[in-house]
Design a protein around this motif. Structure first.
Motif, short mmCIF file in Angstrom:
data_model
loop_
_atom_site.label_atom_id
_atom_site.label_comp_id
_atom_site.label_asym_id
_atom_site.label_seq_id
_atom_site.Cartn_x
_atom_site.Cartn_y
_atom_site.Cartn_z
N MET A 81 -38.18 10.37 -9.19
CA MET A 81 -37.38 10.60 -7.98
C MET A 81 -35.90 10.39 -8.32
O MET A 81 -35.56 9.44 -9.04
CB MET A 81 -37.77 9.57 -6.89
CG MET A 81 -39.20 9.68 -6.43
SD MET A 81 -39.68 8.33 -5.30
CE MET A 81 -40.66 7.27 -6.38
N LYS A 95 -34.20 17.07 -9.92
CA LYS A 95 -35.07 18.25 -10.08
C LYS A 95 -34.73 19.37 -9.09
O LYS A 95 -34.66 20.54 -9.48
CB LYS A 95 -36.55 17.85 -9.91
CG LYS A 95 -37.07 16.94 -11.02
CD LYS A 95 -38.35 16.24 -10.60
CE LYS A 95 -38.08 15.26 -9.47
NZ LYS A 95 -39.20 14.44 -9.06
N ASP A 126 -42.90 19.80 -3.17
CA ASP A 126 -42.95 18.90 -2.00
C ASP A 126 -42.73 19.71 -0.71
O ASP A 126 -43.39 19.47 0.29
CB ASP A 126 -41.87 17.82 -2.09
CG ASP A 126 -42.30 16.62 -2.93
OD1 ASP A 126 -43.49 16.53 -3.27
OD2 ASP A 126 -41.43 15.77 -3.22
N PHE A 186 -52.24 12.51 -0.28
CA PHE A 186 -51.05 13.27 -0.68
C PHE A 186 -51.24 13.86 -2.07
O PHE A 186 -50.89 15.01 -2.33
CB PHE A 186 -49.80 12.38 -0.63
CG PHE A 186 -48.59 13.07 -1.20
CD1 PHE A 186 -47.93 14.05 -0.46
CD2 PHE A 186 -48.14 12.80 -2.49
CE1 PHE A 186 -46.82 14.73 -1.00
CE2 PHE A 186 -47.05 13.48 -3.04
CZ PHE A 186 -46.40 14.44 -2.28
N ARG A 187 -51.82 13.06 -2.98
CA ARG A 187 -52.04 13.55 -4.36
C ARG A 187 -53.01 14.74 -4.36
O ARG A 187 -52.88 15.64 -5.18
CB ARG A 187 -52.58 12.43 -5.26
CG ARG A 187 -51.66 11.22 -5.40
CD ARG A 187 -50.38 11.55 -6.15
NE ARG A 187 -49.41 10.46 -6.09
CZ ARG A 187 -48.09 10.63 -6.14
NH1 ARG A 187 -47.56 11.84 -6.26
NH2 ARG A 187 -47.29 9.61 -6.07
N GLY A 219 -42.83 16.86 -7.41
CA GLY A 219 -42.63 15.48 -6.98
C GLY A 219 -42.74 14.55 -8.18
O GLY A 219 -43.42 14.86 -9.16
N GLY A 220 -42.07 13.41 -8.09
CA GLY A 220 -42.03 12.48 -9.22
C GLY A 220 -43.39 11.97 -9.68
O GLY A 220 -43.55 11.55 -10.82
N GLY A 221 -44.40 12.05 -8.79
CA GLY A 221 -45.73 11.56 -9.17
C GLY A 221 -46.69 12.66 -9.58
O GLY A 221 -47.88 12.40 -9.80
N ARG A 238 -38.15 8.40 0.90
CA ARG A 238 -39.22 8.31 -0.10
C ARG A 238 -40.14 7.12 0.18
O ARG A 238 -39.75 5.96 0.02
CB ARG A 238 -38.60 8.22 -1.48
CG ARG A 238 -37.89 9.53 -1.85
CD ARG A 238 -37.21 9.41 -3.18
NE ARG A 238 -36.80 10.70 -3.71
CZ ARG A 238 -35.55 11.13 -3.68
NH1 ARG A 238 -34.60 10.41 -3.10
NH2 ARG A 238 -35.24 12.31 -4.20
N LEU A 283 -42.59 5.68 -1.31
CA LEU A 283 -42.94 4.69 -2.33
C LEU A 283 -41.82 3.68 -2.56
O LEU A 283 -42.03 2.64 -3.17
CB LEU A 283 -43.29 5.38 -3.65
CG LEU A 283 -44.59 6.19 -3.66
CD1 LEU A 283 -44.80 6.84 -5.02
CD2 LEU A 283 -45.78 5.29 -3.33
N ARG A 342 -44.86 5.23 -15.69
CA ARG A 342 -44.98 6.70 -15.76
C ARG A 342 -44.36 7.35 -16.98
O ARG A 342 -44.68 8.50 -17.29
CB ARG A 342 -44.29 7.31 -14.53
CG ARG A 342 -45.02 7.03 -13.24
CD ARG A 342 -44.24 7.59 -12.09
NE ARG A 342 -44.91 7.41 -10.82
CZ ARG A 342 -44.46 7.89 -9.67
NH1 ARG A 342 -43.33 8.57 -9.64
NH2 ARG A 342 -45.14 7.68 -8.57
#
Ligand code: S3P
Length: 178
Positions: free
Chosen positions: A12, A16, A35, A58-59, A80-82, A119, A121, A138
């Motif tokens: 995040m 990007k 997203d 969400f994943r 997305g960052g994840g 965000r 998280l 990560r």
């Protein structure tokens, strides 16, 4: 890589979306923010999806969104960052196109993400510590997925975009094009 696409991954606040828009303009590619695709499909903001259904759901939506993009070409994707967390996604990201990791120093990330509170998280008592912990967990996934890495800490979005355009031209075998 099978698709002629550029796929931007990274934490995040790594830039990007902003960089992705610039790269897409430079190459005449379509820009797609995954997203935003999820928000459109579900009709809810990301934070509401997390609150109502949880991160795991969400994943699942993130994987569905990626799967539905696999037929596309000449697109720049901001993820997305994840998005790299699931192995299935890492396989899909690599198939989708030329995967570029945008990285930035933690201090810069913190400063950038502090500008908005969207965000989920990072809604923790100590977001700085959360950022450090998530990045540490990560980093190996970002690195194993990416074919090319740009550090945006000391560069403008335009400079980052230019590096990506050059690297993508090489990756696509277009290095002689103007
Ligand atoms: C997430 C990053 C967010 C968004 C969601 C989860 C993550 O996207 O997908 O809040 O797990 O890092 P950005 O990287 O575009 O902020």
């Amino acid at each position: 890589m099978t698709g002629t696409n550029i796929v931007l991954i990274g934490f995040m606040g790594s830039g990007k979306t902003s960089v992705g828009r610039l790269v897409s303009k430079r190459l005449g590619f379509q820009f797609i923010d995954l997203d935003a695709v999820i928000v459109d499909r579900v009709g809810m903001e990301i934070s509401s999806i997390f609150a109502a259904a949880g991160e795991d759901q969400f994943r699942n939506l993130e994987t569905d969104a990626l799967e539905s993009m696999m037929h596309l070409n000449r697109c720049v994707f901001a993820t997305g960052g994840g998005a790299v967390l699931r192995e299935r996604n890492r396989v899909l990201l690599k198939q989708l196109g030329f995967v570029v990791l945008l990285r930035a120093d933690e201090g810069v990330i913190f400063e950038r993400v502090s500008r908005n509170s969207k965000r989920p998280l990072l809604q923790t008592p100590n977001p700085k510590e959360t950022i450090s912990r998530l990045i540490a967990a990560r980093n190996h996934l970002y690195e194993e997925t990416a074919e090319f890495v740009v550090d945006s800490t000391a560069l403008s979005h335009a400079e980052v975009a230019e590096r990506i355009v050059q690297a993508a031209r090489n990756a696509f075998g277009w290095q002689h094009a103007a």
